[in-house]
Design a protein around this motif. Structure first.
Motif, short mmCIF file in Angstrom:
data_model
loop_
_atom_site.label_atom_id
_atom_site.label_comp_id
_atom_site.label_asym_id
_atom_site.label_seq_id
_atom_site.Cartn_x
_atom_site.Cartn_y
_atom_site.Cartn_z
N ARG A 158 0.83 -1.21 0.00
CA ARG A 158 0.00 0.00 0.00
C ARG A 158 0.87 1.26 0.00
O ARG A 158 0.63 2.20 -0.78
CB ARG A 158 -0.92 -0.02 1.23
N GLU A 159 1.91 1.27 0.85
CA GLU A 159 2.78 2.45 0.93
C GLU A 159 3.55 2.68 -0.37
O GLU A 159 3.75 3.82 -0.79
CB GLU A 159 3.76 2.30 2.11
N ASN A 160 3.99 1.59 -0.99
CA ASN A 160 4.70 1.70 -2.26
C ASN A 160 3.80 2.34 -3.33
O ASN A 160 4.24 3.23 -4.07
CB ASN A 160 5.16 0.32 -2.74
N ARG B 211 1.10 4.11 -2.76
CA ARG B 211 0.74 5.46 -2.30
C ARG B 211 1.82 6.48 -2.70
O ARG B 211 1.51 7.58 -3.15
CB ARG B 211 0.54 5.43 -0.77
N ILE C 185 1.51 7.32 -6.27
CA ILE C 185 0.35 8.21 -6.45
C ILE C 185 0.74 9.65 -6.08
O ILE C 185 0.42 10.60 -6.79
CB ILE C 185 -0.84 7.71 -5.60
N ASN C 186 1.47 9.79 -4.96
CA ASN C 186 1.84 11.13 -4.48
C ASN C 186 2.77 11.86 -5.45
O ASN C 186 2.80 13.08 -5.47
CB ASN C 186 2.51 11.04 -3.10
N ASP D 56 -6.66 6.31 -8.27
CA ASP D 56 -6.69 6.18 -6.82
C ASP D 56 -6.30 4.77 -6.40
O ASP D 56 -6.31 3.83 -7.19
CB ASP D 56 -8.01 6.67 -6.21
N LEU D 57 -5.91 4.64 -5.13
CA LEU D 57 -5.34 3.40 -4.59
C LEU D 57 -6.24 2.20 -4.86
O LEU D 57 -5.78 1.15 -5.30
CB LEU D 57 -5.08 3.57 -3.09
N GLU D 58 -7.55 2.36 -4.60
CA GLU D 58 -8.46 1.21 -4.74
C GLU D 58 -8.57 0.78 -6.20
O GLU D 58 -8.68 -0.42 -6.49
CB GLU D 58 -9.83 1.51 -4.14
N ARG E 169 -1.80 -6.20 0.97
CA ARG E 169 -1.51 -4.76 0.95
C ARG E 169 -0.68 -4.29 2.13
O ARG E 169 -0.01 -3.26 2.03
CB ARG E 169 -2.78 -3.93 0.79
N ARG F 56 2.79 0.24 -9.43
CA ARG F 56 3.28 1.61 -9.18
C ARG F 56 3.28 2.43 -10.47
O ARG F 56 2.93 3.61 -10.47
CB ARG F 56 4.70 1.57 -8.58
N ALA G 58 -0.30 3.29 -11.32
CA ALA G 58 -0.85 4.30 -10.41
C ALA G 58 -0.65 5.72 -10.96
O ALA G 58 -1.45 6.61 -10.70
CB ALA G 58 -0.20 4.18 -9.04
#
Ligand SMILES: Nc1ncnc2c1ncn2[C@@H]1O[C@H](COP(=O)(O)OP(=O)(O)O)[C@@H](O)[C@H]1O
Ligand SMILES: [Mg+2]
Length: 235
Positions: free
Chosen positions: A98-100, A102, A105-106, A113-115, A128, A147, A150
């Motif tokens: 999830r952090e990877n 995220r 995305i940032n 979006d993540l989902e 995740r 990634r 994303a």
């Protein structure tokens, strides 16, 4: 419409020139492979397009959409809609799935979006909260592709996505790449030594030999021309 045009690209390292005039084109929503033996210059070509610090581009033009990419910083190339998945599948080992995602995305200008990303990779969705370093090679390759997805790119560059993976996971990643292309309309330029896998997913193929494009063929032409495969790919 043409998305990526590489014209007469010359590039190299301190140790010498490696690309001697590479020409290739990727149309919008196309899935194209760049094949060639070890050392032919495939990675050098992708890294030149992605704007990596090495190699040094010595000449030629790289056009993405209507923009010239020469001299543009890699993060800025990524923000224009070009995602690069390098050979090493660079994920952050101590961060979770999830952090990877995220983080990707940032850093993007117009991300998914993540989902939405996780819906595309049910395997990753189930793990995740797992750290990348505790995942298998195939799972890490999926995360690297997640990634890239994303960032919501127009074009994805993949450097040997099947390398070192077990056959069943190769087939799963082939399906993922085909879905990204088909369902999301994202163009893909795939670099491979695994000719069977490239033929399974891509519609059109370039063959690179000693820093030059020597053939541009359809999947049927590549399948039927054993002499060409032997000469440039050794299969
Ligand atoms: N960082 C580097 N420094 C110097 N030479 C390199 C570097 N990376 C690749 N090369 C050389 O450039 C040539 C092409 O390499 P590469 O683009 O990695 O080929 P491929 O991806 O097709 O196997 C090879 O001769 C390789 O030794
Ligand atoms: Mg390579």
């Amino acid at each position: 419409m043409t998305l990526l045009t590489v014209e007469n690209l010359e590039a190299g390292y301190e140790t010498g020139q490696v690309l001697f005039g590479v020409d290739l084109v990727v149309e919008e929503s196309e899935l194209v492979s760049l094949l060639g033996r070890n050392g032919a210059g495939k990675t050098t070509t992708l890294r030149s397009v992605a704007g990596a610090a090495e190699p040094t581009v010595l000449g030629g033009e790289i056009t993405f959409g209507s923009e010239q990419l020469a001299g543009v910083a890699p993060y800025s190339i990524a923000q224009r809609g070009l995602s690069f998945v390098p050979e090493a599948r660079r994920c952050f080992p101590r961060l979770t799935v999830r952090e990877n995602i995220r983080l990707a995305i940032n850093h993007a200008s117009d991300p998914k979006d993540l989902e939405t990303v996780l819906d595309f990779f049910p395997e990753l969705s189930e793990m995740r909260e797992k750290q990348a370093r505790n995942m298998s090679g195939g799972e890490q390759q999926m995360l690297a592709i997640a990634r890239a997805l994303a960032a919501n790119p127009q074009l994805m560059l993949l450097d040997e996505p099947f390398e070192g993976l077990a056959p069943y996971i190769v087939r799963r990643i082939e399906d993922i790449i085909a879905e990204i292309n088909d369902q999301q309309g994202i163009a893909v330029l795939l670099v491979e030594q695994n000719v069977a896998a490239a033929v399974a997913v891509a519609d059109r193929h370039y063959i690179l030999d000693e820093g030059r494009i020597v053939e541009s063929v359809s999947t049927t032409q590549l399948r039927e021309n054993e002499e060409m495969r032997q000469r440039y790919l050794g299969v």
